[in-house]
Design a protein around this motif. Structure first.
Motif, PDB file in Angstrom:
ATOM      1  N   GLN A  13       3.708  13.077   4.004  1.00 56.49           N
ATOM      2  CA  GLN A  13       3.768  11.658   4.321  1.00 56.49           C
ATOM      3  C   GLN A  13       2.669  11.349   5.319  1.00 56.49           C
ATOM      4  O   GLN A  13       2.281  12.234   6.065  1.00 56.49           O
ATOM      5  CB  GLN A  13       5.135  11.292   4.936  1.00 56.49           C
ATOM      6  CG  GLN A  13       6.229  11.273   3.960  1.00 56.49           C
ATOM      7  CD  GLN A  13       6.141  10.091   2.997  1.00 56.49           C
ATOM      8  OE1 GLN A  13       5.113   9.433   2.854  1.00 56.49           O
ATOM      9  NE2 GLN A  13       7.231   9.835   2.317  1.00 56.49           N
ATOM     10  N   PRO A  14       2.118  10.188   5.431  1.00 59.31           N
ATOM     11  CA  PRO A  14       2.392   8.996   4.640  1.00 59.31           C
ATOM     12  C   PRO A  14       1.605   8.942   3.332  1.00 59.31           C
ATOM     13  O   PRO A  14       1.721   7.984   2.580  1.00 59.31           O
ATOM     14  CB  PRO A  14       1.974   7.870   5.579  1.00 59.31           C
ATOM     15  CG  PRO A  14       0.841   8.445   6.350  1.00 59.31           C
ATOM     16  CD  PRO A  14       1.176   9.911   6.517  1.00 59.31           C
ATOM     17  N   MET A  15       0.847   9.997   3.066  1.00 54.11           N
ATOM     18  CA  MET A  15       0.040  10.027   1.844  1.00 54.11           C
ATOM     19  C   MET A  15       0.928   9.915   0.594  1.00 54.11           C
ATOM     20  O   MET A  15       0.547   9.285  -0.389  1.00 54.11           O
ATOM     21  CB  MET A  15      -0.775  11.318   1.780  1.00 54.11           C
ATOM     22  CG  MET A  15      -1.827  11.332   0.691  1.00 54.11           C
ATOM     23  SD  MET A  15      -2.732  12.880   0.515  1.00 54.11           S
ATOM     24  CE  MET A  15      -3.045  13.388   2.163  1.00 54.11           C
ATOM     25  N   ARG A  16       2.116  10.510   0.643  1.00 54.74           N
ATOM     26  CA  ARG A  16       3.017  10.512  -0.517  1.00 54.74           C
ATOM     27  C   ARG A  16       3.398   9.085  -0.936  1.00 54.74           C
ATOM     28  O   ARG A  16       3.304   8.725  -2.096  1.00 54.74           O
ATOM     29  CB  ARG A  16       4.273  11.313  -0.217  1.00 54.74           C
ATOM     30  CG  ARG A  16       5.209  11.413  -1.401  1.00 54.74           C
ATOM     31  CD  ARG A  16       6.499  12.152  -1.104  1.00 54.74           C
ATOM     32  NE  ARG A  16       6.281  13.316  -0.267  1.00 54.74           N
ATOM     33  CZ  ARG A  16       7.120  13.731   0.679  1.00 54.74           C
ATOM     34  NH1 ARG A  16       8.249  13.101   0.889  1.00 54.74           N
ATOM     35  NH2 ARG A  16       6.851  14.774   1.409  1.00 54.74           N
ATOM     36  N   ASP A  17       3.815   8.270   0.038  1.00 56.58           N
ATOM     37  CA  ASP A  17       4.220   6.906  -0.295  1.00 56.58           C
ATOM     38  C   ASP A  17       3.033   6.059  -0.757  1.00 56.58           C
ATOM     39  O   ASP A  17       3.174   5.182  -1.613  1.00 56.58           O
ATOM     40  CB  ASP A  17       4.926   6.242   0.893  1.00 56.58           C
ATOM     41  CG  ASP A  17       6.326   6.801   1.118  1.00 56.58           C
ATOM     42  OD1 ASP A  17       6.841   7.510   0.218  1.00 56.58           O
ATOM     43  OD2 ASP A  17       6.901   6.526   2.188  1.00 56.58           O
ATOM     44  N   ALA A  18       1.867   6.316  -0.191  1.00 61.61           N
ATOM     45  CA  ALA A  18       0.671   5.586  -0.619  1.00 61.61           C
ATOM     46  C   ALA A  18       0.289   5.982  -2.045  1.00 61.61           C
ATOM     47  O   ALA A  18      -0.034   5.128  -2.882  1.00 61.61           O
ATOM     48  CB  ALA A  18      -0.487   5.862   0.340  1.00 61.61           C
ATOM     49  N   ARG A  49       2.352   7.169  -4.288  1.00 62.10           N
ATOM     50  CA  ARG A  49       3.412   6.644  -5.156  1.00 62.10           C
ATOM     51  C   ARG A  49       3.152   5.168  -5.480  1.00 62.10           C
ATOM     52  O   ARG A  49       3.278   4.739  -6.624  1.00 62.10           O
ATOM     53  CB  ARG A  49       4.772   6.806  -4.478  1.00 62.10           C
ATOM     54  CG  ARG A  49       5.935   6.374  -5.328  1.00 62.10           C
ATOM     55  CD  ARG A  49       7.297   6.502  -4.646  1.00 62.10           C
ATOM     56  NE  ARG A  49       7.370   7.173  -3.382  1.00 62.10           N
ATOM     57  CZ  ARG A  49       7.691   8.451  -3.210  1.00 62.10           C
ATOM     58  NH1 ARG A  49       8.001   9.200  -4.243  1.00 62.10           N
ATOM     59  NH2 ARG A  49       7.738   8.987  -2.005  1.00 62.10           N
ATOM     60  N   ALA A  50       2.761   4.383  -4.476  1.00 58.21           N
ATOM     61  CA  ALA A  50       2.486   2.965  -4.703  1.00 58.21           C
ATOM     62  C   ALA A  50       1.329   2.791  -5.670  1.00 58.21           C
ATOM     63  O   ALA A  50       1.395   1.967  -6.594  1.00 58.21           O
ATOM     64  CB  ALA A  50       2.180   2.277  -3.374  1.00 58.21           C
ATOM     65  N   ASN A  51       0.288   3.570  -5.486  1.00 59.26           N
ATOM     66  CA  ASN A  51      -0.879   3.478  -6.365  1.00 59.26           C
ATOM     67  C   ASN A  51      -0.520   3.854  -7.811  1.00 59.26           C
ATOM     68  O   ASN A  51      -0.900   3.154  -8.760  1.00 59.26           O
ATOM     69  CB  ASN A  51      -1.994   4.383  -5.826  1.00 59.26           C
ATOM     70  CG  ASN A  51      -3.319   4.096  -6.462  1.00 59.26           C
ATOM     71  OD1 ASN A  51      -3.557   2.999  -6.951  1.00 59.26           O
ATOM     72  ND2 ASN A  51      -4.198   5.084  -6.446  1.00 59.26           N
ATOM     73  N   ASN A  90       0.798  -1.226   0.000  1.00 59.61           N
ATOM     74  CA  ASN A  90       0.000   0.000   0.000  1.00 59.61           C
ATOM     75  C   ASN A  90       0.829   1.274   0.000  1.00 59.61           C
ATOM     76  O   ASN A  90       0.281   2.363  -0.147  1.00 59.61           O
ATOM     77  CB  ASN A  90      -0.940   0.008   1.199  1.00 59.61           C
ATOM     78  CG  ASN A  90      -1.976  -1.083   1.088  1.00 59.61           C
ATOM     79  OD1 ASN A  90      -2.403  -1.422  -0.008  1.00 59.61           O
ATOM     80  ND2 ASN A  90      -2.357  -1.656   2.209  1.00 59.61           N
ATOM     81  N   SER A  91       2.132   1.160   0.213  1.00 57.41           N
ATOM     82  CA  SER A  91       2.984   2.341   0.149  1.00 57.41           C
ATOM     83  C   SER A  91       4.392   1.920  -0.258  1.00 57.41           C
ATOM     84  O   SER A  91       4.774   0.759  -0.088  1.00 57.41           O
ATOM     85  CB  SER A  91       3.021   3.073   1.485  1.00 57.41           C
ATOM     86  OG  SER A  91       3.740   2.333   2.431  1.00 57.41           O
ATOM     87  N   THR A  94       8.537   3.795  -0.819  1.00 57.82           N
ATOM     88  CA  THR A  94       9.405   4.972  -0.795  1.00 57.82           C
ATOM     89  C   THR A  94       9.922   5.264  -2.209  1.00 57.82           C
ATOM     90  O   THR A  94       9.884   4.390  -3.090  1.00 57.82           O
ATOM     91  CB  THR A  94      10.619   4.749   0.117  1.00 57.82           C
ATOM     92  OG1 THR A  94      11.414   3.688  -0.443  1.00 57.82           O
ATOM     93  CG2 THR A  94      10.200   4.419   1.539  1.00 57.82           C
TER      94      THR A  94
END
Length: 149
Positions: A130-135, A137-139, A89-90, A92
């Motif tokens: 963060q943590p929205m950024r990594d999530a 990015r994963a999406n 879900n996330s 880096t």
């Protein structure tokens, strides 16, 4: 300047290619060959011959112990689908860039596609906390990969 880790990695990859995708080595013999400590061999195997990079590693300890490295022969779609499932879900920026580099190494993407993917998943573009950024990015990365399948 080429590092010893890169030299060992390339040596093992050439051996794997010459032996139809499977090689058995003895860690101490390989360390002697490259005039390095055995832990350097472990480092290379642990970081560069992972399942995510398309390898299965088995080891047997003891006097006659060995390390067996097998290259997994999977097609592009299976490889990319495996990566999509492993992202979670996330992710880096550093991990996303490592995946993209592997896509390029395995000819799953072109250089142009890899560059575009790197830009889109960079912290510079994903300007959210963060943590929205990594999530996010994963999406984005998973959807870009799915579009290649």
């Amino acid at each position: 300047m080429v590092r010893i880790s890169d030299i060992i990695e390339n040596f093992l990859k050439e051996l794997i290619e010459e032996t139809d995708g499977v090689v058995e080595i003895q860690r101490n013999e390989l360390a002697n060959y490259f005039n390095c400590v055995p832990s350097q061999i472990n480092y290379v195997i642990d970081t560069r011959f992972t399942a995510e990079k398309g390898y299965i590693v088995q080891s047997r300890r003891g006097g006659g112990g060995y390390i067996k490295i097998k290259k997994i022969n999977i097609n592009k779609s299976n490889y990319l689908m495996h990566i999509v499932n492993s992202i979670g879900n996330s992710i880096t920026q550093q991990s996303a860039e490592a995946f993209i580099k592997n896509f390029l190494d395995y000819n799953a993407v072109t250089e142009r596609e890899a560059k575009m993917m790197q830009i889109v998943v960079s912290d510079k573009v994903l300007n959210v906390p963060q943590p929205m950024r990594d999530a996010l990015r994963a999406n984005i990365l998973k959807n870009m990969i799915l579009s290649l399948i």
